[in-house]
Write a protein that holds these residues in place. Sequence first.
Motif, PDB file in Angstrom:
ATOM      1  N   VAL A  48     -32.229   0.700  29.745  1.00  0.00           N
ATOM      2  CA  VAL A  48     -32.164   2.077  29.258  1.00  0.00           C
ATOM      3  C   VAL A  48     -31.696   2.983  30.395  1.00  0.00           C
ATOM      4  CG1 VAL A  48     -33.481   3.992  28.262  1.00  0.00           C
ATOM      5  CG2 VAL A  48     -34.007   1.630  27.602  1.00  0.00           C
ATOM      6  N   VAL A  49     -30.771   3.882  30.082  1.00  0.00           N
ATOM      7  CA  VAL A  49     -30.251   4.813  31.093  1.00  0.00           C
ATOM      8  C   VAL A  49     -30.404   6.243  30.586  1.00  0.00           C
ATOM      9  CG1 VAL A  49     -28.612   3.173  32.082  1.00  0.00           C
ATOM     10  CG2 VAL A  49     -27.917   4.558  30.119  1.00  0.00           C
ATOM     11  N   TYR A  99     -29.170  10.094  29.761  1.00  0.00           N
ATOM     12  CA  TYR A  99     -27.970  10.743  29.242  1.00  0.00           C
ATOM     13  C   TYR A  99     -27.154  11.363  30.380  1.00  0.00           C
ATOM     14  CZ  TYR A  99     -25.350  14.805  27.669  1.00  0.00           C
ATOM     15  OH  TYR A  99     -24.383  15.760  27.507  1.00  0.00           O
ATOM     16  N   GLU A 100     -27.828  12.023  31.328  1.00  0.00           N
ATOM     17  CA  GLU A 100     -27.135  12.683  32.433  1.00  0.00           C
ATOM     18  C   GLU A 100     -26.314  11.703  33.251  1.00  0.00           C
ATOM     19  OE1 GLU A 100     -30.441  15.103  31.027  1.00  0.00           O
ATOM     20  OE2 GLU A 100     -30.312  13.023  31.749  1.00  0.00           O
ATOM     21  N   ASP A 101     -26.849  10.498  33.452  1.00  0.00           N
ATOM     22  CA  ASP A 101     -26.135   9.498  34.249  1.00  0.00           C
ATOM     23  C   ASP A 101     -24.889   8.994  33.515  1.00  0.00           C
ATOM     24  OD1 ASP A 101     -27.988   9.715  36.285  1.00  0.00           O
ATOM     25  OD2 ASP A 101     -29.216   8.047  35.555  1.00  0.00           O
ATOM     26  N   VAL A 102     -25.014   8.869  32.187  1.00  0.00           N
ATOM     27  CA  VAL A 102     -23.842   8.458  31.400  1.00  0.00           C
ATOM     28  C   VAL A 102     -22.791   9.562  31.431  1.00  0.00           C
ATOM     29  CG1 VAL A 102     -22.996   7.775  29.122  1.00  0.00           C
ATOM     30  CG2 VAL A 102     -25.260   7.022  29.889  1.00  0.00           C
ATOM     31  N   LYS A 103     -23.216  10.774  31.200  1.00  0.00           N
ATOM     32  CA  LYS A 103     -22.308  11.908  31.137  1.00  0.00           C
ATOM     33  C   LYS A 103     -21.572  12.115  32.454  1.00  0.00           C
ATOM     34  CE  LYS A 103     -20.575  15.767  29.420  1.00  0.00           C
ATOM     35  NZ  LYS A 103     -19.508  15.713  28.395  1.00  0.00           N
ATOM     36  N   GLN A 104     -22.259  11.937  33.566  1.00  0.00           N
ATOM     37  CA  GLN A 104     -21.665  12.192  34.880  1.00  0.00           C
ATOM     38  C   GLN A 104     -21.017  10.946  35.492  1.00  0.00           C
ATOM     39  OE1 GLN A 104     -24.825  13.989  37.203  1.00  0.00           O
ATOM     40  NE2 GLN A 104     -25.205  15.549  35.623  1.00  0.00           N
ATOM     41  N   GLY A 105     -21.058   9.834  34.777  1.00  0.00           N
ATOM     42  CA  GLY A 105     -20.430   8.614  35.277  1.00  0.00           C
ATOM     43  C   GLY A 105     -21.134   8.011  36.463  1.00  0.00           C
ATOM     44  N   GLN A 106     -22.466   8.081  36.494  1.00  0.00           N
ATOM     45  CA  GLN A 106     -23.229   7.592  37.639  1.00  0.00           C
ATOM     46  C   GLN A 106     -23.933   6.264  37.362  1.00  0.00           C
ATOM     47  OE1 GLN A 106     -25.838  10.848  38.705  1.00  0.00           O
ATOM     48  NE2 GLN A 106     -24.178  12.031  39.652  1.00  0.00           N
ATOM     49  N   LEU A 107     -23.479   5.552  36.367  1.00  0.00           N
ATOM     50  CA  LEU A 107     -24.079   4.258  36.069  1.00  0.00           C
ATOM     51  C   LEU A 107     -23.622   3.219  37.082  1.00  0.00           C
ATOM     52  CD1 LEU A 107     -23.574   4.194  32.191  1.00  0.00           C
ATOM     53  CD2 LEU A 107     -25.639   4.824  33.446  1.00  0.00           C
ATOM     54  N   LYS A 108     -24.528   2.317  37.440  1.00  0.00           N
ATOM     55  CA  LYS A 108     -24.214   1.254  38.384  1.00  0.00           C
ATOM     56  C   LYS A 108     -24.330  -0.092  37.687  1.00  0.00           C
ATOM     57  CE  LYS A 108     -25.834   3.905  42.380  1.00  0.00           C
ATOM     58  NZ  LYS A 108     -26.792   3.953  43.532  1.00  0.00           N
TER      59      LYS A 108
END
Length: 436
Positions: A358-359, A361-370
Amino acid sequence: MICKRSSVIFCGAFLFITWNAILVLLLWGRPPSGQEQKEAERPSIDIVDGVLRIVDSIEAELEVQKKTLLQIQNHQSLWEPSDRNGPKAAPTRPPVIPILVIACNRVTVKRCLDKLLQHRPSEELHPIIVSQDCGHAETAEVIRSYGNNITHLKQPDLSDIQVRPEHKKFKGYYKISRHYHWALNQVFKTLSHSSVVVVEDDLEVAPDFFEYFRALLPFLKSDPSLWCASAWNDNGRDGYVDPGKADLLYRTDFFPGLGWMLLREVWEELEPKWPDAFWDDWMRQPEQRRNRACIRPEISRTLTFGRQGVSLGQFFDKYLRYIKLNTEFVPFTKLDLSYLKEEMYRENFEKEVYNAPVVRYEDVKQGQLKGPGPFRLQYSSKDSFKMMAKNLGIMDDLKSGVPRAGYRGVVSFISRGRRIYLAPPPGWTQYDLSWS
């Protein structure tokens, strides 16, 4: 095969007649009696040599006849049923899947028809039927220009439709529903087809459009949990699909339309209660869907180019004009698509979705997923779904509680190169009809 059989039998008959003719000539050539008989009893060496040559010739001819008869026998085993192995099954005839083009007053129907004819693999297996409403002369002339390459039907009832005052601006939707009802009856009842793929006059099809539907027809026929197959992905914009997964197919609880297949049995179920208007949203109601799913692709096999219509360009400028049309031919009829079977698909899909981390929303929106993904983005209410969907660029509307392209509440898409599952919490059981 018939020609070969006739040739072999003719040769056998010819040799049989020839052989009997030789015997008759030999018998006729025997001297009757008297002096000639005495001379015959004292054959010279030349006569003996001649007889031997005749005997050799006859033996050679008999050998040829033997081989010919064996050939006839071998060929006959292919033509006639064998008692030992049972009768041979007749070759299976490929199914005919007509394409029904719903047309009205767009002369740009030419673009639709040109692509259908360009990619059509067989005129016999995929007859194109254009059903025209509206009585628009210029459009009718474009359709007629294709001659015998298509069948041109004209919806005969062009009368005005009386609607309640608040629906006056929606009169076009009433006429469309009336046209669909008439056209589908023509295909299934008048022309007696068992299936059809429906497209509208503002759709362009992909090179493997026909291949796609030919591969999915057996699934519709054999799986009662399916009721349609669609060429469309509502969230199939460029950048939101995986370009390396042109062969990937999904089950979806949302009726996509925009290039879709249905069977005669489904039409017989829907036809008696067909709605006066808004037929596509009516199809999305639980009373019609009955917990059945459709098949849809990762990458769309249709593209809409018709901004102007009764919907006045709704969604076109923001979403539809950016839909990615598949350009890679996928040989679907040669692929193993058994993963689409309901029980197997549901189990594997839910395992992949709910095993994904689970991630936020902010990380998905800002492209900060690793990491490569996939990732799960969880929503818990109608408002949270609509907020995240809208801000992430996928379609946020729901019909009878079902999100576009959703399956068991889950919407799959690509964000910045990573697979995202916008999903309800674990343990999902049913759609909430108030989420509409």
